[in-house]
Design an enzyme around this catalytic site. Structure first.
Site, PDB file in Angstrom:
ATOM      1  CD  GLU A  34      -2.576   1.611   0.126  1.00  0.00           C
ATOM      2  OE1 GLU A  34      -3.365   0.776  -0.343  1.00  0.00           O
ATOM      3  OE2 GLU A  34      -2.397   2.748  -0.391  1.00  0.00           O
ATOM      4  N   GLY A  39      -6.979   0.635   3.265  1.00  0.00           N
ATOM      5  CA  GLY A  39      -8.418   0.651   3.041  1.00  0.00           C
ATOM      6  C   GLY A  39      -8.807   1.341   1.747  1.00  0.00           C
ATOM      7  N   GLY A  40      -7.881   2.125   1.161  1.00  0.00           N
ATOM      8  CA  GLY A  40      -8.124   2.695  -0.165  1.00  0.00           C
ATOM      9  C   GLY A  40      -9.196   3.777  -0.190  1.00  0.00           C
ATOM     10  CB  THR A  41     -11.186   4.966  -3.096  1.00  0.00           C
ATOM     11  OG1 THR A  41     -10.034   4.935  -3.936  1.00  0.00           O
ATOM     12  CG2 THR A  41     -12.054   6.153  -3.457  1.00  0.00           C
ATOM     13  CB  CYS A  42     -14.523   2.400  -0.108  1.00  0.00           C
ATOM     14  SG  CYS A  42     -16.080   2.220   0.767  1.00  0.00           S
ATOM     15  CG  HIS A 441     -48.425  -1.614   8.557  1.00  0.00           C
ATOM     16  ND1 HIS A 441     -48.611  -0.759   7.487  1.00  0.00           N
ATOM     17  CD2 HIS A 441     -48.970  -1.004   9.637  1.00  0.00           C
ATOM     18  CE1 HIS A 441     -49.269   0.312   7.911  1.00  0.00           C
ATOM     19  NE2 HIS A 441     -49.499   0.176   9.211  1.00  0.00           N
TER      20      HIS A 441
HETATM   21  C1  LIG Z   1     -16.480  10.409  -3.122  1.00  0.00           C
HETATM   22  C2  LIG Z   1     -16.730   8.947  -3.407  1.00  0.00           C
HETATM   23  C3  LIG Z   1     -17.840   8.334  -2.894  1.00  0.00           C
HETATM   24  C4  LIG Z   1     -18.075   6.994  -3.141  1.00  0.00           C
HETATM   25  N1  LIG Z   1     -19.191   6.417  -2.612  1.00  0.00           N
HETATM   26  C5  LIG Z   1     -19.435   5.121  -2.846  1.00  0.00           C
HETATM   27  C6  LIG Z   1     -20.567   4.493  -2.285  1.00  0.00           C
HETATM   28  O1  LIG Z   1     -21.358   5.101  -1.577  1.00  0.00           O
HETATM   29  N2  LIG Z   1     -20.758   3.160  -2.540  1.00  0.00           N
HETATM   30  C7  LIG Z   1     -19.901   2.449  -3.323  1.00  0.00           C
HETATM   31  O2  LIG Z   1     -20.112   1.269  -3.519  1.00  0.00           O
HETATM   32  N3  LIG Z   1     -18.813   3.025  -3.877  1.00  0.00           N
HETATM   33  C8  LIG Z   1     -18.557   4.336  -3.647  1.00  0.00           C
HETATM   34  N4  LIG Z   1     -17.438   4.905  -4.187  1.00  0.00           N
HETATM   35  C9  LIG Z   1     -16.539   4.082  -5.028  1.00  0.00           C
HETATM   36  C10 LIG Z   1     -15.638   3.236  -4.142  1.00  0.00           C
HETATM   37  O3  LIG Z   1     -14.927   4.025  -3.232  1.00  0.00           O
HETATM   38  C11 LIG Z   1     -14.665   2.389  -4.976  1.00  0.00           C
HETATM   39  O4  LIG Z   1     -15.396   1.764  -6.003  1.00  0.00           O
HETATM   40  C12 LIG Z   1     -14.039   1.346  -4.073  1.00  0.00           C
HETATM   41  O5  LIG Z   1     -13.178   1.980  -3.153  1.00  0.00           O
HETATM   42  C13 LIG Z   1     -13.313   0.235  -4.811  1.00  0.00           C
HETATM   43  O6  LIG Z   1     -12.013   0.571  -5.042  1.00  0.00           O
HETATM   44  P1  LIG Z   1     -10.873  -0.487  -5.339  1.00  0.00           P
HETATM   45  O7  LIG Z   1     -11.020  -1.704  -4.505  1.00  0.00           O
HETATM   46  O8  LIG Z   1     -10.842  -0.660  -6.783  1.00  0.00           O
HETATM   47  O9  LIG Z   1      -9.560   0.300  -4.897  1.00  0.00           O
HETATM   48  P2  LIG Z   1      -9.346   1.572  -4.010  1.00  0.00           P
HETATM   49  O10 LIG Z   1     -10.293   1.598  -2.856  1.00  0.00           O
HETATM   50  O11 LIG Z   1      -9.306   2.768  -4.888  1.00  0.00           O
HETATM   51  O12 LIG Z   1      -7.908   1.294  -3.398  1.00  0.00           O
HETATM   52  C14 LIG Z   1      -6.756   1.205  -4.170  1.00  0.00           C
HETATM   53  C15 LIG Z   1      -5.555   1.280  -3.257  1.00  0.00           C
HETATM   54  O13 LIG Z   1      -4.395   0.991  -4.005  1.00  0.00           O
HETATM   55  C16 LIG Z   1      -3.366   1.874  -3.610  1.00  0.00           C
HETATM   56  N5  LIG Z   1      -2.431   1.974  -4.726  1.00  0.00           N
HETATM   57  C17 LIG Z   1      -2.649   2.493  -5.952  1.00  0.00           C
HETATM   58  N6  LIG Z   1      -1.566   2.347  -6.730  1.00  0.00           N
HETATM   59  C18 LIG Z   1      -0.625   1.744  -5.975  1.00  0.00           C
HETATM   60  C19 LIG Z   1       0.701   1.338  -6.203  1.00  0.00           C
HETATM   61  N7  LIG Z   1       1.272   1.495  -7.399  1.00  0.00           N
HETATM   62  N8  LIG Z   1       1.383   0.749  -5.190  1.00  0.00           N
HETATM   63  C20 LIG Z   1       0.792   0.545  -3.994  1.00  0.00           C
HETATM   64  N9  LIG Z   1      -0.464   0.907  -3.710  1.00  0.00           N
HETATM   65  C21 LIG Z   1      -1.170   1.489  -4.689  1.00  0.00           C
HETATM   66  C22 LIG Z   1      -4.095   3.168  -3.314  1.00  0.00           C
HETATM   67  O14 LIG Z   1      -3.321   3.987  -2.450  1.00  0.00           O
HETATM   68  C23 LIG Z   1      -5.358   2.659  -2.640  1.00  0.00           C
HETATM   69  O15 LIG Z   1      -5.204   2.538  -1.256  1.00  0.00           O
HETATM   70  C24 LIG Z   1     -17.161   6.251  -3.930  1.00  0.00           C
HETATM   71  C25 LIG Z   1     -16.020   6.861  -4.446  1.00  0.00           C
HETATM   72  C26 LIG Z   1     -15.799   8.200  -4.194  1.00  0.00           C
HETATM   73  C27 LIG Z   1     -14.564   8.852  -4.748  1.00  0.00           C
END
Ligand SMILES: Cc1cc2nc3c(=O)[nH]c(=O)nc-3n(C[C@H](O)[C@H](O)[C@H](O)COP(=O)(O)OP(=O)(O)OC[C@H]3O[C@@H](n4cnc5c(N)ncnc54)[C@H](O)[C@@H]3O)c2cc1C
Length: 459
Positions: A34, A39-42, A441
């Protein structure tokens, strides 16, 4: 020296951690990498923080509307933005820390922090370390798109990611992009107390939804005082004495909208440009998404791509489902495919929009005999009791197979009630499976069997 593993997972999004733990449990020495926050984006800048902020915004809305429920509030409702952000940060931290400690505490999992890049199809470099494994899984997600708008280099702008650091109230927030992310931020900041204008390039909001849905969502937002400018053309931005001027048209007046802050919410791009995919020979499409087959294998044997990076889904639940598909095929000898799932998602405005399967437009285009059931939320007891009667429920059924083709629920509790429909669709059962069900209900879901009893041909 090259460190040898049985598996390497790049990214700790919604698929990577679960997969790493599953592989480790099956006896595979697994490295997970990482580069930012666990935990990434979500977890950090997506679903969890936005829905936490939506909850604060709703609290403000309820407080302002308390009188309608017979509750007297003395004095004006004020939103404490630093506290709103702190609450969001606390909830995010719980999840981030939870993912990190889960991974670090799992035997056979080695956590590596840093940016991963392919050296070849079997070798990944992270800073000074070189790792190799016969199986490599990419879960690197995406990031906000920054569109080529004229003048952008000269102004300050926000994205869904940098919005997470905002702990003040923008006087007038201009949101460029009238789709899911933009609309959630627009409504939440309006409820916090900002003036908000949405600028959308197409003729309607959430333009891949049915027109009726787009229109109803627009009315809900406008009723809260949010400005909506559609068909925006000739977009350009420049500094202005009062903040930022956004040009929205070359001909139609007003041609310019001035706001204090600008949020760009026009989509996301996959994190693939800095992964060294060319060195590994991993194919991407024209937009940079990694090309995968129905089991999420890439063009290079031994490498899989999961989550937003493969362009097969843009949600947390699709990414997690990708993990389940890969784990089932590799570890459980159970054939699972991406094409087995149908689209489900929600827009978390208040009230929310929830969708499963086909839109009405798609159902019409499929040249089936389509039946439709519809009910306005104004005719749902729970909605009337709560004083929130906006929206409707619509279900589309195949007139021959009697299977549900799709549903759109816009209204109070829609994001929960839709699961009645999702479960019947997943069971492969006809709609009649719930036609005679007794629902509790007074709930929103109680009207679903009734709605299904009132189907008529789609005109
Ligand atoms: C504002 C917003 C609101 C959202 N709301 C919702 C919602 O309500 N419901 C829903 O289902 N989805 C929602 N989403 C979408 C959801 O967040 C993503 O679909 C979800 O996080 C899946 O992402 P992922 O598993 O593909 O990877 P991500 O969660 O994007 O994680 C990828 C990880 O890889 C890491 N990474 C990237 N490149 C490298 C590298 N070269 N080396 C090491 N690490 C790396 C990043 O740092 C990140 O931690 C939302 C998104 C946003 C932006």
């Amino acid at each position: 020296m090259t460190e040898e593993f049985d598996a390497i997972v790049i990214g700790t999004g919604q698929a990577g951690p679960a997969l790493a733990v599953r592989l480790a449990g099956a006896g595979c020495e697994t490295a997970i990498i990482e580069r930012k926050r666990f935990g990434g984006t979500c977890v950090n800048v997506g679903c969890i923080p936005t829905k936490t902020l939506v909850a604060s915004a709703r609290a403000a809305w309820v407080a302002r509307n308390a009188a309608a429920y017979g509750v007297a509030m003395d004095g004006a409702v004020r939103v404490d933005m630093p506290r709103v952000k702190a609450r969001k940060d606390e909830i995010v931290a719980q999840s981030t820390n939870g993912v990190e400690s889960w991974l670090r505490g799992t035997p056979n999992v080695t956590v590596i922090e840093g940016h991963a890049r392919f050296e070849s199809s079997r070798v990944v470099r992270v800073d000074g370390r070189q790792l190799t494994a016969p199986r490599i899984f990419i879960n690197t997600g995406g990031r906000p798109t920054v569109p080529p708008i004229g003048g952008l280099a000269d102004v300050d702008y926000l994205t869904s990611t940098s919005m997470m650091d905002v702990d003040f109230l923008p006087e007038h927030l201009i949101v460029v992009g009238g789709s899911y992310i933009g609309l959630e931020f627009a409504q939440m900041y309006r409820r916090f107390g900002s003036r908000v204008t949405i600028v959308e390039m197409t003729p309607r909001l959430i333009s891949h939804e049915d027109e009726e849905v787009s229109q109803a969502v627009r009315e809900i937002l406008e009723a809260e005082g949010i400005g909506v400018r559609l068909n925006a053309r000739c977009l350009a931005v420049e500094r202005h004495a009062n903040g930022i001027a956004v040009r929205v048209s070359c001909e139609e007046e007003p041609r310019t909208i001035v706001g204090s802050h600008l949020l760009l919410a026009v989509g996301r791009v996959p994190n693939t440009d800095d992964l060294g995919l060319d060195r590994a020979g991993i194919a991407t499409d024209a937009r940079g998404f990694i090309v995968v087959d129905d089991e999420l294998a890439t063009s290079v044997p031994g490498v899989w791509a999961l989550g937003d990076v493969n362009g097969r889904g843009t949600f947390t639940h699709t990414s997690f489902n990708d993990y389940e598909i890969v784990a089932a095929n590799l570890l459980d000898n159970e054939a699972r495919r991406v094409s087995d799932r149908f689209p489900v998602y929600a827009l978390f405005t208040d009230p929310p929009l929830a969708r499963a399967g086909m839109t009405e437009r798609e159902a019409r285009a499929s040249s089936r005999l389509v039946l439709v059931g519809r009910r306005a939320m104004a005719r749902v007891g729970r909605a009337r009791e709560r004083g929130e009667t906006k929206g409707f429920m619509q279900v589309l059924v195949d007139g021959e197979t009697r299977k549900i083709l799709g549903a759109a629920f816009l209204g109070i509790e829609a994001d929960e009630a839709i699961h009645c429909i999702i479960d019947v669709m997943n069971a492969g059962a006809p709609y009649t499976a719930i036609r005679r069900a007794v629902h509790i209900h007074p709930t929103v879901s109680e009207l679903i069997p009734t709605l299904l009893g009132e189907l008529s041909p789609l005109q």
